[in-house]
Write an enzyme that holds these catalytic residues in place. Sequence first.
Site, PDB file in Angstrom:
ATOM      1  N   THR A 179     139.622 -30.775  13.785  1.00 34.84           N
ATOM      2  CA  THR A 179     139.587 -32.218  13.512  1.00 34.84           C
ATOM      3  C   THR A 179     139.414 -32.498  12.026  1.00 34.84           C
ATOM      4  O   THR A 179     140.082 -33.366  11.471  1.00 34.84           O
ATOM      5  CB  THR A 179     138.446 -32.882  14.298  1.00 34.84           C
ATOM      6  OG1 THR A 179     137.222 -32.172  14.053  1.00 34.84           O
ATOM      7  CG2 THR A 179     138.725 -32.866  15.784  1.00 34.84           C
ATOM      8  N   THR A 180     138.520 -31.762  11.365  1.00 34.89           N
ATOM      9  CA  THR A 180     138.286 -31.980   9.937  1.00 34.89           C
ATOM     10  C   THR A 180     139.540 -31.649   9.139  1.00 34.89           C
ATOM     11  O   THR A 180     139.911 -32.376   8.209  1.00 34.89           O
ATOM     12  CB  THR A 180     137.112 -31.119   9.451  1.00 34.89           C
ATOM     13  OG1 THR A 180     135.966 -31.387  10.260  1.00 34.89           O
ATOM     14  CG2 THR A 180     136.771 -31.428   8.005  1.00 34.89           C
TER      15      THR A 180
ATOM     16  N   ASP B  62     130.603 -31.347  12.920  1.00 29.32           N
ATOM     17  CA  ASP B  62     131.789 -31.493  13.755  1.00 29.32           C
ATOM     18  C   ASP B  62     132.516 -32.781  13.364  1.00 29.32           C
ATOM     19  O   ASP B  62     131.965 -33.880  13.510  1.00 29.32           O
ATOM     20  CB  ASP B  62     131.381 -31.530  15.234  1.00 29.32           C
ATOM     21  CG  ASP B  62     132.584 -31.609  16.161  1.00 29.32           C
ATOM     22  OD1 ASP B  62     133.521 -30.820  15.969  1.00 29.32           O
ATOM     23  OD2 ASP B  62     132.591 -32.452  17.066  1.00 29.32           O
TER      24      ASP B  62
ATOM     25  N   ASP C 261     133.862 -26.606  21.448  1.00 34.99           N
ATOM     26  CA  ASP C 261     135.063 -26.425  20.622  1.00 34.99           C
ATOM     27  C   ASP C 261     135.633 -25.020  20.803  1.00 34.99           C
ATOM     28  O   ASP C 261     136.849 -24.832  20.915  1.00 34.99           O
ATOM     29  CB  ASP C 261     134.732 -26.667  19.143  1.00 34.99           C
ATOM     30  CG  ASP C 261     134.573 -28.149  18.823  1.00 34.99           C
ATOM     31  OD1 ASP C 261     134.893 -28.978  19.694  1.00 34.99           O
ATOM     32  OD2 ASP C 261     134.128 -28.467  17.709  1.00 34.99           O
TER      33      ASP C 261
END
Length: 544
Positions: free
Chosen positions: A89-90, A56, A384
């Site tokens: 997010t990545t 994550d 998520d």
Amino acid sequence: MIIMGEDAQRVKDRDAQAYNIRAARAVAEAVRSTLGPKGMDKMLVDSMGDVTITNDGVTILKEMDIDNPTAEMIVEVAETQEDEAGDGTTTAVAIAGELLKNAEDLLEQDIHPTAIIRGFNLASEKAREEVDDIAEQVEPDDEDLLKKVAETSMTGKSSELNKELLADLIVRAVKQVTVEAHDGSHVVDLENISLETQTGRSASESELLTGAVIDKDPVHDDMPVQFDEADVLLLNEPVEVEETDIDTNVSIESPDQLQKFLDQEEAQLKEKVDQIVDSGADVVFCQKGIDDLAQHFLAKKGILAVRRTKKSDIKFLKNITGAAIVSDLDSIEDAALGRASIRRDGDDELFYVEGIGEDVHGVTLLLRGSTDHVVDELERGVQDALDVVASTVADGRVLAGGGAIEVELASRLRNYADSVSGREQLAVEAFADALELVPRVLAENAGLDSIDTLVDLRAAHEEGQVRAGLNVFTGEVEDAFDAGVVETAHAKEQAVASASEAANLVLKIDDIIAAGDLSTGGDDDEGGAPAGGMGGMGGMGGAM
């Protein structure tokens, strides 16, 4: 003229830009390998030796010991993406790093940073317009499509093994806390969904329960553990002997004096218990401690008591039961009590609390896993997925995943660049190239040739296949939407906006100066040593 101390640190112009870009790219490259269904995990070990295993993005960046001001700005991109969209997010961080890499090439061609920034702003705005144009509408009651969104979010994480079961639980949970507003929009109140974890069992045994799950034991073995209709008291006050604010010594000269002292403590505890009994409560969930003697008195009165209940559980019980949280037993009122049915699962050692009435609602996702590490990562993946499903229900738009949207946006931005005058045109094209990082990294992480993959994807999109994405398991280009790889449009818009703004913020800096105490209050020291603002400069971007 010398205006700074001899030991002051300062980096200017191209050196400052190069330093900042290297620092930002170092952060982006740290999480790139986690992207996609075949992304790898990171093991994070803190100073106490505690281990976190995750892929994550925001968890990795938050837990990393980063000592660089520019790198911390990129971490904020991940945190913003997590807060606003719940996932991606990545992707956001990787795109920000690639934007800065492409910007560095433009800087070497003597293109001014402000021209690059203007170009990035134009491209970002155009990309978000195109996302809205490409996105497809989804109805809040389209469970199949919502499950695909949840499964896409969990793919590549430890929750993937049971993603079909978990996606079903997630969609059902979100539907139960979704309400329709007056204007016809849908609002998802995630505050009414609680995530609880339990180790020692398979993830396939996870379940969705109406009400709350409290992982606590009754304070006394003789207390009842089941109520069909109970009056519930939520207490934020210890049921213990009150201690003085200052240290005191009591001199006792005879056994009678000692007995009086003990009797006084007992009377004080009994008074607190009587207040609970008089309130009409059948069950007490206490956030603080309950004295052993008070436990005995409560058990004699047939009242179930649970102590050291987590603050988050108390807040959730407030929603479930409709009770008010009481901080002072002296001011307790009938209106403070809630209503609920309560039962005890002796095998799992859990209390199930289900609210009574139309005004109370809330559900609990009970996630099970074999070990603490497994269940922690499972919880992150499910959280998520909950966020993106809730976002999809509220936003009502979805996109094809697998790199399809990035390649399509890049193609449209290149066409748009022809209409942009000046050097900003080159920045728009650089922005388009940066977006194609996503399918390239997806291919790299799957062990595929990234160049061949990108060529095939571009060819498919040139033919008008807007939903053509990469199947990382077969290496083929196919309709990602039909394959069940579906992402929420809101997360993609947020990722593009966050990455663009972070890159522009870094490009705008042309001078890094070690500052003194920047605080507005406190000491009047003026000329002290730098207050940690340049802590990461020694590593020139690699000090993480």
